[in-house]
Write a protein that holds these residues in place. Structure first.
Motif, PDB file in Angstrom:
ATOM      1  N   VAL A  29      25.929  41.663 -26.790  1.00  0.00           N
ATOM      2  CA  VAL A  29      25.805  41.923 -25.355  1.00  0.00           C
ATOM      3  C   VAL A  29      26.616  40.876 -24.605  1.00  0.00           C
ATOM      4  N   ALA A  30      27.552  41.332 -23.773  1.00  0.00           N
ATOM      5  CA  ALA A  30      28.306  40.419 -22.912  1.00  0.00           C
ATOM      6  C   ALA A  30      27.527  40.177 -21.631  1.00  0.00           C
ATOM      7  N   TYR A  31      27.058  41.271 -21.001  1.00  0.00           N
ATOM      8  CA  TYR A  31      26.231  41.131 -19.806  1.00  0.00           C
ATOM      9  C   TYR A  31      25.511  42.424 -19.503  1.00  0.00           C
ATOM     10  N   ARG A  32      24.491  42.307 -18.651  1.00  0.00           N
ATOM     11  CA  ARG A  32      23.769  43.447 -18.085  1.00  0.00           C
ATOM     12  C   ARG A  32      23.855  43.326 -16.574  1.00  0.00           C
ATOM     13  N   LEU A  33      23.782  44.469 -15.901  1.00  0.00           N
ATOM     14  CA  LEU A  33      23.972  44.501 -14.463  1.00  0.00           C
ATOM     15  C   LEU A  33      23.156  45.639 -13.878  1.00  0.00           C
ATOM     16  N   GLY A  34      22.642  45.428 -12.689  1.00  0.00           N
ATOM     17  CA  GLY A  34      21.992  46.531 -12.006  1.00  0.00           C
ATOM     18  C   GLY A  34      20.558  46.234 -11.628  1.00  0.00           C
ATOM     19  N   PRO A  35      20.041  47.140 -10.819  1.00  0.00           N
ATOM     20  CA  PRO A  35      20.636  48.437 -10.500  1.00  0.00           C
ATOM     21  C   PRO A  35      21.805  48.305  -9.516  1.00  0.00           C
ATOM     22  N   VAL A  36      22.795  49.175  -9.720  1.00  0.00           N
ATOM     23  CA  VAL A  36      23.915  49.327  -8.805  1.00  0.00           C
ATOM     24  C   VAL A  36      23.631  50.589  -8.016  1.00  0.00           C
ATOM     25  N   GLU A  37      23.560  50.459  -6.689  1.00  0.00           N
ATOM     26  CA  GLU A  37      23.214  51.601  -5.847  1.00  0.00           C
ATOM     27  C   GLU A  37      23.581  51.302  -4.405  1.00  0.00           C
ATOM     28  N   ASP A  38      23.605  52.323  -3.590  1.00  0.00           N
ATOM     29  CA  ASP A  38      23.859  52.198  -2.157  1.00  0.00           C
ATOM     30  C   ASP A  38      22.966  53.208  -1.452  1.00  0.00           C
ATOM     31  N   PRO A  39      21.663  52.907  -1.316  1.00  0.00           N
ATOM     32  CA  PRO A  39      20.709  53.890  -0.788  1.00  0.00           C
ATOM     33  C   PRO A  39      21.018  54.367   0.632  1.00  0.00           C
ATOM     34  N   GLU A  40      21.742  53.589   1.407  1.00  0.00           N
ATOM     35  CA  GLU A  40      22.014  53.957   2.802  1.00  0.00           C
ATOM     36  C   GLU A  40      23.409  54.526   3.017  1.00  0.00           C
ATOM     37  N   GLY A  41      24.257  54.533   1.991  1.00  0.00           N
ATOM     38  CA  GLY A  41      25.648  54.943   2.206  1.00  0.00           C
ATOM     39  C   GLY A  41      26.177  55.859   1.121  1.00  0.00           C
ATOM     40  N   ASP A  42      27.499  55.950   1.071  1.00  0.00           N
ATOM     41  CA  ASP A  42      28.143  56.859   0.123  1.00  0.00           C
ATOM     42  C   ASP A  42      29.060  56.122  -0.859  1.00  0.00           C
ATOM     43  N   TRP A  43      28.842  54.813  -1.039  1.00  0.00           N
ATOM     44  CA  TRP A  43      29.675  54.026  -1.947  1.00  0.00           C
ATOM     45  C   TRP A  43      29.696  54.631  -3.352  1.00  0.00           C
ATOM     46  N   MET A  44      28.556  55.078  -3.858  1.00  0.00           N
ATOM     47  CA  MET A  44      28.481  55.635  -5.215  1.00  0.00           C
ATOM     48  C   MET A  44      29.381  56.865  -5.351  1.00  0.00           C
ATOM     49  N   THR A  45      29.456  57.693  -4.298  1.00  0.00           N
ATOM     50  CA  THR A  45      30.319  58.870  -4.336  1.00  0.00           C
ATOM     51  C   THR A  45      31.779  58.460  -4.212  1.00  0.00           C
ATOM     52  N   ARG A  46      32.079  57.618  -3.239  1.00  0.00           N
ATOM     53  CA  ARG A  46      33.473  57.212  -3.006  1.00  0.00           C
ATOM     54  C   ARG A  46      34.067  56.468  -4.196  1.00  0.00           C
ATOM     55  N   LYS A  47      33.294  55.608  -4.827  1.00  0.00           N
ATOM     56  CA  LYS A  47      33.834  54.743  -5.878  1.00  0.00           C
ATOM     57  C   LYS A  47      33.626  55.269  -7.301  1.00  0.00           C
ATOM     58  N   THR A  75      22.445  53.086 -11.010  1.00  0.00           N
ATOM     59  CA  THR A  75      22.781  52.885 -12.409  1.00  0.00           C
ATOM     60  C   THR A  75      22.485  51.460 -12.854  1.00  0.00           C
ATOM     61  N   ARG A  76      22.131  51.351 -14.124  1.00  0.00           N
ATOM     62  CA  ARG A  76      22.046  50.062 -14.814  1.00  0.00           C
ATOM     63  C   ARG A  76      23.169  50.056 -15.830  1.00  0.00           C
ATOM     64  N   ILE A  77      23.760  48.904 -16.057  1.00  0.00           N
ATOM     65  CA  ILE A  77      24.970  48.801 -16.879  1.00  0.00           C
ATOM     66  C   ILE A  77      24.815  47.679 -17.896  1.00  0.00           C
ATOM     67  N   ALA A  78      25.377  47.882 -19.074  1.00  0.00           N
ATOM     68  CA  ALA A  78      25.493  46.813 -20.072  1.00  0.00           C
ATOM     69  C   ALA A  78      26.914  46.845 -20.623  1.00  0.00           C
ATOM     70  N   MET A  79      27.529  45.681 -20.739  1.00  0.00           N
ATOM     71  CA  MET A  79      28.838  45.564 -21.386  1.00  0.00           C
ATOM     72  C   MET A  79      28.623  44.926 -22.743  1.00  0.00           C
ATOM     73  N   LEU A  80      29.090  45.601 -23.773  1.00  0.00           N
ATOM     74  CA  LEU A  80      28.954  45.127 -25.143  1.00  0.00           C
ATOM     75  C   LEU A  80      30.331  44.805 -25.695  1.00  0.00           C
ATOM     76  N   ARG A  81      30.373  43.932 -26.669  1.00  0.00           N
ATOM     77  CA  ARG A  81      31.619  43.599 -27.348  1.00  0.00           C
ATOM     78  C   ARG A  81      31.461  43.946 -28.810  1.00  0.00           C
ATOM     79  N   LEU A  82      32.432  44.715 -29.312  1.00  0.00           N
ATOM     80  CA  LEU A  82      32.495  45.022 -30.739  1.00  0.00           C
ATOM     81  C   LEU A  82      33.721  44.313 -31.278  1.00  0.00           C
ATOM     82  N   GLY A  83      33.500  43.249 -32.031  1.00  0.00           N
ATOM     83  CA  GLY A  83      34.610  42.461 -32.541  1.00  0.00           C
ATOM     84  C   GLY A  83      35.383  41.815 -31.408  1.00  0.00           C
ATOM     85  N   ALA A  84      36.641  41.525 -31.658  1.00  0.00           N
ATOM     86  CA  ALA A  84      37.473  40.863 -30.655  1.00  0.00           C
ATOM     87  C   ALA A  84      38.255  41.853 -29.813  1.00  0.00           C
ATOM     88  N   ALA A  85      38.224  43.126 -30.173  1.00  0.00           N
ATOM     89  CA  ALA A  85      39.170  44.056 -29.565  1.00  0.00           C
ATOM     90  C   ALA A  85      38.569  45.139 -28.678  1.00  0.00           C
TER      91      ALA A  85
END
Length: 179
Positions: free
Chosen positions: A35-53, A62-72
């Motif tokens: 595990v490199a990192y975890r993040l979230g929740p990512v949200e914009d309850p009052e706007g449209d950032w999730m749609t635009r981006k 959304t909740r997010i996790a970045m994993l690393r498999l080996g060096a590549a």
């Protein structure tokens, strides 16, 4: 040759999973990721950032996790909550269908290991391609506990297609030493 200016490599591959904790545990405990990192929740309850981006429903979270498999390889996992979510995985034949392939030294040994992992389904027996541009390729597909398609693959040196092109077999062995 046309190309994205400054493009150097694939940074990450991302998948949406039904349960982030289950998927992270599978990739860490069974596949060997870190595990490199975890993040979230990512949200914009009052706007449209999730749609635009991200091109998802504006009320998505959304909740997010970045994993690393080996060096590549970086593997980013998303778990979304959204009112309009399609909760069916695409089949390989569907638009947007996909699978994740792991290069292994020995497909048969890796398959036997996966047979002993809870919830993993092996799709048939390992096969070796006997003719054509990828003769010698040994592979088998399997499914994660939540149904994501994955593959084990090994390609020997001197693939037939190398006689027709300058492109050589990708050798990721040095990038992921986790025997």
């Amino acid at each position: 040759m046309n190309a994205i200016p400054g493009a150097r490599a694939v940074h990450h591959i991302a998948y949406t999973v039904p349960d982030l904790d289950e998927a992270v545990n599978f990739f860490v405990d069974v596949i060997g990721a870190e595990v490199a990192y975890r993040l979230g929740p990512v949200e914009d309850p009052e706007g449209d950032w999730m749609t635009r981006k991200l091109d998802v429903h504006p009320a998505a979270s959304t909740r997010i996790a970045m994993l690393r498999l080996g060096a590549a390889l970086n593997l980013e996992l998303f778990e979304y909550t959204t009112p309009d979510q399609n909760r069916r995985l695409p089949r390989n034949s569907d638009w947007g269908g996909h699978h994740f392939a792991i290069y292994v030294d020995d497909v048969d040994k890796a398959t036997e290991y996966l047979r002993n992992q809870s919830g993993v389904t092996i799709l048939g027996e390992p096969e070796t391609i006997t003719d054509g541009p990828i003769a010698g390729d040994r592979w088998v597909y399997f499914k994660t506990p939540w149904g994501m398609s994955m593959e084990l693959i090994n390609m020997p040196d001197g693939m037939p297609y190398e006689k027709e092109t300058e492109t050589r077999v990708h050798r990721p062995e040095a990038a992921w030493q986790n025997s």
